[in-house]
Write an enzyme that holds these catalytic residues in place. Sequence first.
Site, PDB file in Angstrom:
ATOM      1  N   ALA A 109       0.831  -1.216   0.000  1.00  0.00           N
ATOM      2  CA  ALA A 109       0.000   0.000   0.000  1.00  0.00           C
ATOM      3  C   ALA A 109       0.860   1.257   0.000  1.00  0.00           C
ATOM      4  CB  ALA A 109      -0.932   0.007   1.206  1.00  0.00           C
TER       5      ALA A 109
ATOM      6  N   LYS B  45       3.372   1.835   2.772  1.00  0.00           N
ATOM      7  CA  LYS B  45       3.737   2.166   4.161  1.00  0.00           C
ATOM      8  C   LYS B  45       5.219   2.471   4.330  1.00  0.00           C
ATOM      9  CE  LYS B  45       2.191  -1.797   5.544  1.00  0.00           C
ATOM     10  NZ  LYS B  45       1.726  -2.244   4.219  1.00  0.00           N
ATOM     11  N   SER B  46       6.082   1.593   3.838  1.00  0.00           N
ATOM     12  CA  SER B  46       7.528   1.749   4.052  1.00  0.00           C
ATOM     13  C   SER B  46       8.071   3.017   3.406  1.00  0.00           C
ATOM     14  CB  SER B  46       8.273   0.530   3.504  1.00  0.00           C
ATOM     15  OG  SER B  46       7.909  -0.631   4.222  1.00  0.00           O
TER      16      SER B  46
ATOM     17  N   SER C 252       0.130  -5.197  10.072  1.00  0.00           N
ATOM     18  CA  SER C 252      -0.644  -5.267  11.336  1.00  0.00           C
ATOM     19  C   SER C 252      -2.143  -5.376  11.055  1.00  0.00           C
ATOM     20  CB  SER C 252      -0.331  -4.074  12.239  1.00  0.00           C
ATOM     21  OG  SER C 252      -0.315  -2.849  11.570  1.00  0.00           O
TER      22      SER C 252
END
Length: 546
Positions: free
Chosen positions: A383, A385-386, A453
């Site tokens: 998506a 995030k990193s 998560s």
Amino acid sequence: MEKIKYLKSIQISQRSVLDLKLLAVGAFTPLDRFMGEEDYRNVVESMRLKSGTLFPIPITLPMEKEIAKDLKEGEWIVLRDPKNVPLAIMRVEEVYKWNLEYEAKNVLGTTDPRHPLVAEMHTWGEYYISGELKVIQLPKYYDFPEYRKTPKQVREEIKSLGLDKIVAFQTRNPMHRVHEELTKRAMEKVGGGLLLHPVVGLTKPGDVDVYTRMRIYKVLYEKYYDKKKTILAFLPLAMRMAGPREALWHGIIRRNYGATHFIVGRDHASPGKDSKGKPFYDPYEAQELFKKYEDEIGIKMVPFEELVYVPELDQYVEINEAKKRNLKYINISGTEIRENFLKQGRKLPEWFTRPEVAEILAETYVPKHKQGFCVWLTGLPCAGKSTIAEILATMLQARGRKVTLLDGDVVRTHLSRGLGFSKEDRITNILRVGFVASEIVKHNGVVICALVSPYRSARNQVRNMMEEGKFIEVFVDAPVEVCEERDVKGLYKKAKEGLIKGFTGVDDPYEPPVAPEVRVDTTKLTPEESALKILEFLKKEGFIKD
């Protein structure tokens, strides 16, 4: 002690350690053990033990399935604390399964994972165990031991002071002038003494730390209360934040400590608001339930409405009286204390708190822009995030903040090596990262966590590890089709072909946040724009200076 070397040992949680201690000293009388199944079900459904005695909160010992299945009826086991210190031996009499939804709905009135106990219950084992207990040693405390008193010690102190009526006051917060006023009025109302009985065990996640609070209770007791009529005792209770039921339980505990009356105020034992922003309990619901059963439990309620300060009178009055008399009044909420005074380095006014209390609190808090916080980026694999996390970390470092970045892939290599991708292992991974993040935040560091998560309850448990407002959940939102297009490793393709099992977004569900602090739609925002949106939120909250 020699014999316990040959017995099976089980480590229990800090919550269970505190429950064990209070069972052992008689604070939970008539209970003398963790509940068996019949007592448990009666308490959950009707607030009564199988004997018919009123007891509103289940006191149980959770156990993992792998441990529970190997226990044999009649065998003795050693219960050890998280540091492996042996505390008691138990003769196993019952091992029974429990249901989270059944217990949470009946006892807490909710299954919303924003409730701190609901979030914690998701990590408990599938079974409860019960049986006869024999204490080896109770937990030792080296902080303020003179105020860590058992029910027997408090009852003896009440007798030595010659008090036949004593009103108990429960708190998990720092005490200010309003609490002092309330407790002294209660003493006058009952015509007796006061048991200051603050909780120093497990309270609501994010509460003011216990050492700060204990210092405050001690200085107030020593300087502002009549010692011929006042007893200070610290209660190592593991609170459930169960509102009305918890108020009844608190009353039973104080009765066991020798109190004849108990102060029940507004929002007693309330954990705040649910995922939709609504209070878990009505403000005076606890008073209503307590009043109904006060004769049966043997301790009278001293009810109080909210007290407010009236400058023209230089005194505190009940809010309804102030409104009735058209008096101008002021008060300061707990949030305002933190956000507008302590975190801004402003001194609390003397009408609100004693100067000694203001000084202790000032030592504890640093300005908001120097405090720690956690940005938790959650979303489907690929998506973004990193990438967002790396950009945000650079932006924060450029503004003088020291940042720790905990990325899912890196964490798997170091912190969580050996864990698989089962639901249990994923939750363990989330909680490990959450624990490390909470320690960084506690010491005023900044941490950015970028993990899939997928489970809402696990994320909420991490939220509850930190002081309120310091966990910033960021939903990195992108539909699964877009994530699949971005997947340069071909993981989605392998998952769809059955080569990877339990892949989030394919054959394992992702539970999106209900009310994240920030949502970034990465189909409309670039990674830089997403990071800037998070940065703007941090500025608005005061974590970053312009």
